[in-house]
Motif scaffolding. Structure first.
Motif, PDB file in Angstrom:
ATOM      1  N   UNK A  51       0.818  -1.212   0.000  1.00 45.83           N
ATOM      2  CA  UNK A  51       0.000   0.000   0.000  1.00 45.83           C
ATOM      3  C   UNK A  51       0.854   1.264   0.000  1.00 45.83           C
ATOM      4  N   UNK A  52       1.850   1.329   0.871  1.00 47.60           N
ATOM      5  CA  UNK A  52       2.673   2.546   0.976  1.00 47.60           C
ATOM      6  C   UNK A  52       3.415   2.863  -0.325  1.00 47.60           C
ATOM      7  N   UNK A  53       4.148   1.886  -0.933  1.00 48.15           N
ATOM      8  CA  UNK A  53       4.827   2.219  -2.192  1.00 48.15           C
ATOM      9  C   UNK A  53       3.875   2.536  -3.336  1.00 48.15           C
ATOM     10  N   UNK A  54       2.704   1.893  -3.376  1.00 44.64           N
ATOM     11  CA  UNK A  54       1.729   2.203  -4.417  1.00 44.64           C
ATOM     12  C   UNK A  54       1.231   3.641  -4.294  1.00 44.64           C
ATOM     13  N   UNK A  55       0.882   4.022  -3.074  1.00 43.50           N
ATOM     14  CA  UNK A  55       0.419   5.393  -2.844  1.00 43.50           C
ATOM     15  C   UNK A  55       1.543   6.399  -3.109  1.00 43.50           C
ATOM     16  N   UNK A  56       2.759   6.048  -2.664  1.00 45.29           N
ATOM     17  CA  UNK A  56       3.902   6.951  -2.856  1.00 45.29           C
ATOM     18  C   UNK A  56       4.183   7.169  -4.332  1.00 45.29           C
ATOM     19  N   UNK A  57       4.175   6.085  -5.122  1.00 47.39           N
ATOM     20  CA  UNK A  57       4.431   6.220  -6.557  1.00 47.39           C
ATOM     21  C   UNK A  57       3.337   7.046  -7.224  1.00 47.39           C
ATOM     22  N   UNK A  58       2.101   6.850  -6.810  1.00 45.62           N
ATOM     23  CA  UNK A  58       1.008   7.622  -7.380  1.00 45.62           C
ATOM     24  C   UNK A  58       1.147   9.111  -7.088  1.00 45.62           C
ATOM     25  N   UNK A  59       1.427   9.442  -5.836  1.00 47.51           N
ATOM     26  CA  UNK A  59       1.570  10.848  -5.452  1.00 47.51           C
ATOM     27  C   UNK A  59       2.773  11.475  -6.151  1.00 47.51           C
ATOM     28  N   UNK A  60       3.901  10.751  -6.181  1.00 44.96           N
ATOM     29  CA  UNK A  60       5.103  11.265  -6.840  1.00 44.96           C
ATOM     30  C   UNK A  60       4.844  11.495  -8.328  1.00 44.96           C
ATOM     31  N   UNK A  61       4.170  10.551  -8.989  1.00 39.35           N
ATOM     32  CA  UNK A  61       3.869  10.691 -10.424  1.00 39.35           C
ATOM     33  C   UNK A  61       2.990  11.916 -10.676  1.00 39.35           C
ATOM     34  N   UNK A  62       1.995  12.113  -9.809  1.00 37.21           N
ATOM     35  CA  UNK A  62       1.100  13.248  -9.980  1.00 37.21           C
ATOM     36  C   UNK A  62       1.801  14.577  -9.783  1.00 37.21           C
ATOM     37  N   UNK A  63       2.561  14.703  -8.709  1.00 35.87           N
ATOM     38  CA  UNK A  63       3.240  15.963  -8.427  1.00 35.87           C
ATOM     39  C   UNK A  63       4.367  16.228  -9.422  1.00 35.87           C
ATOM     40  N   UNK A  64       5.033  15.170  -9.885  1.00 31.52           N
ATOM     41  CA  UNK A  64       6.078  15.325 -10.889  1.00 31.52           C
ATOM     42  C   UNK A  64       5.500  15.918 -12.173  1.00 31.52           C
ATOM     43  N   UNK A  65       4.315  15.469 -12.561  1.00 29.75           N
ATOM     44  CA  UNK A  65       3.665  16.007 -13.755  1.00 29.75           C
ATOM     45  C   UNK A  65       3.306  17.478 -13.574  1.00 29.75           C
ATOM     46  N   UNK A  66       2.810  17.825 -12.399  1.00 27.50           N
ATOM     47  CA  UNK A  66       2.406  19.211 -12.138  1.00 27.50           C
ATOM     48  C   UNK A  66       3.601  20.154 -12.204  1.00 27.50           C
ATOM     49  N   UNK A  67       4.681  19.813 -11.495  1.00 27.79           N
ATOM     50  CA  UNK A  67       5.817  20.746 -11.428  1.00 27.79           C
ATOM     51  C   UNK A  67       6.550  20.818 -12.761  1.00 27.79           C
ATOM     52  N   UNK A  68       6.580  19.710 -13.514  1.00 30.29           N
ATOM     53  CA  UNK A  68       7.260  19.764 -14.805  1.00 30.29           C
ATOM     54  C   UNK A  68       6.508  20.660 -15.784  1.00 30.29           C
TER      55      UNK A  68
END
Length: 275
Positions: A51-68
């Protein structure tokens, strides 16, 4: 890399209408729909420790798209990619198992400096800042993607993480996009979602099951070159001679990093065996 940079360049027009966060949210939402249709989320195979790595990857992917997207709204595409590349570069350097291997990240770093040309002085600090934050997210994305790719076969992991990424981007994206969405925008979002995240995230998931993070991170040195090339063709952002030289440096570093970068294939887990 070609799909990522083409999707980024073609998103610039949508950013002007929806904002960076709004574009990221709509594009990720479309990508989530596509991934769920392609691969039913393997909810029954998710264990508590997943659960933790799945949620972490999802949040990181989302925020990475926003800031880029926020970065390329302010600085040239090739420059933004070059700064973001510092994340994979650090992964390659930290995970390297020999001092000799550090030659290639060092050469890539020299290429990044030539691509960014910081000595010119006129720098959009906000754009550079967003790209620098993106570098941290990119490094985290590489490590988390490998872990999820080892746990779930094919793109099943992405059918779990991309919906989370869309929710993470929604916090900033929904307020920006509300009132600016119509059928044309939705159609554009689905088209862009195929270029990014669907095609590249799926390919990266497969690649990271077969490569070390160091090799993948240093191969990502090619990304500024792709960004500069697509920026020239699509956005008419003409690179200087030093930037072209920098592109050559990162291509050499990327090619050299392929040596010794293969991973043994991971034994299938129950989630993989059932696929």
């Amino acid at each position: 890399m070609l799909s990522v940079q083409l999707g980024s360049a073609l998103s610039v027009g949508l950013i002007a209408q929806l904002g960076a966060a709004g574009t990221a949210w709509l594009r990720l939402s479309a990508g989530a729909v596509i991934f769920v249709l392609l691969a039913r989320p393997p909810l029954r195979d998710v264990r508590r420790r997943d659960v933790a790595p799945l949620l972490a990857l999802g949040v990181v992917s989302g925020l990475m798209s926003v800031v880029f997207l926020a970065a390329i709204d302010r600085i040239p595409l090739g420059t933004a990619v070059a700064i973001e590349f510092l994340g994979p570069l650090m992964v390659a350097a930290v995970r390297s198992q020999s001092r000799q291997a550090l030659i290639w990240p060092a050469l890539a770093m020299a290429g990044v400096l030539l691509l960014t040309e910081p000595w010119h002085g006129s720098v959009n600090l906000a754009g550079v800042g967003f790209a620098a934050v993106g570098a941290v997210f990119w490094a985290s994305y590489i490590l988390l993607t490998q872990r999820i790719g080892d746990r779930f076969s094919g793109i099943k992991g992405l059918s779990l993480t991309i919906p989370v990424a869309a929710l993470a981007a929604a916090v900033l994206g929904v307020p920006q996009a509300v009132g600016h969405i119509d059928l044309t925008v939705i159609a554009a979002a689905f088209g862009l979602a195929l270029l990014l995240p669907v095609i590249p995230f799926a390919l990266e998931m497969v690649a990271l099951r077969r490569m070390t993070p160091a090799a993948f991170g240093t191969l990502a040195a090619l990304e500024p070159g792709f960004g500069t090339l697509i920026g020239l063709i699509v956005l008419h952002q003409k690179p200087s001679v030093p930037q072209l030289l920098g592109m050559g440096f990162v291509v050499v570093a990327g090619a050299a990093a392929q040596r010794g970068g293969q991973r043994p294939l991971v034994d299938p887990t129950p989630a993989q065996a059932g696929a």
